[in-house]
Design an enzyme around this catalytic site. Sequence first.
Site: not given
Length: 436
Positions: A99, A321
């Site tokens: 991404g 994350d």
Amino acid sequence: MAELLVQKLQSFPRSIRVPGDKSISHRSAMFAALAQGVSRVDGFLPSEDCLSTLYAMRAMGAEVREISRSQEQGMSVEIGGCGLRLRPPAGVLDCGNSGTTIRLLSGIIAGQGFEAQMIGDASLSKRPMKRIADPLRLMGASVEGQGEKICPPITVRGGQLHPIRYELPMASAQVKSAILLAGLFAPGVTTVVEPVATRNHTERIMSHFGIEWWREGPEISVRGLEGRPFAARDLVVPGDISSAAFWMVLAAANPGRELLLENVGLNETRNGIIAVLKRMGAEIITQVQSADGEPRGDVLVRGGALRGTRIGGAEIPNVIDELPVIAVAAALAQGTTRIENAQELRVKETDRIAVVADSLRAMGATVREFEDGMEIDGGGPLHGAEIATHHDHRIAMAFSIAGLMASGQTRILGSDCIATSYPGFEGHLASFCAAP
Ligand code: S3P
């Protein structure tokens, strides 16, 4: 499909050196490719995601020369930049699973005089690019993709850009960075307003390359370069705290154990995992050194009897994350942990709320799932299970840690996705599985 078998923890190494930071490696390749002259990058993360970025920059004219590559030191690479003006790529740009590659590259291509098509794997092809298409179109670029969410493949055509002031609808460093990168090619001042502060690696690397930017409260601004390139500069990428997080959780959840993580990036917009694990009962000692504008240092983790905590609000982007492995820590802690305001997890490499909740349940934990997070009742025993990774590297690694703490055997199905961010993970994992 590769699979990884994980058994209960057998031994504990004294120290681990994780590979280079993924976010900083991407940016180092992009900024070095836009600079005038040759920059040397040491500690570059040679993972699939970052190599996608490096190869894309090479396909657009940067000269890339690999000097060395090792497990211990990562990759050293010299990148000859194009002085802001890239060359149209001969074919499509394959962004793989990344991404960051597709979104930041879109910002760069928006400022070029050509069109490029970007593709990705099955996971990336489901992710929304509308979030970058909207602001880049407002600036004057054309961005076309699939369906309402503008999923990849996407085609970006650069144009004569104009500066904008843009309020981000979501907390996203990728969207912020795409706009700031495009802003370098627009005359005047481009401003991004963040709802909550996100990782600031783009801002820090702009300072490193001498590019003017400033922050006023939630607003970050850059002045367009008017076609004047910035000079090349060497940089050294620190280890990735998001990779260190797996071992930090493992050490934290084992009272009496101690683990040293060497040369970890300690940027204040990324180190939330340390505060979370301290709150849960671990002892963590950090020694911060600074270099290249990115703080780094050694992190010593001492395990404790973990207890549940609440994670939400402004803390979320700082641990975004790490939330899959924090959820594993929560399952190992006494009491209940609540994670909220984390709806962005649903649009990562997979829907990380659903997949984490299902996988924890498969291992015996009690989890209540919400649109923006979950509640985990921890402290019960975990047992081995089959974990489907959905091509998400952080799911594969988080549940390898859960497997080390569970009875029986855990099978991580589709473990090859680990290579997107952590080459060498399986070797580090093996050092916990070896008979003492
Ligand atoms: C990243 C930003 C975050 C993060 C991703 C890397 C970056 O994504 O989850 O792993 O390097 O800018 P979002 O911007 O989508 O939050």
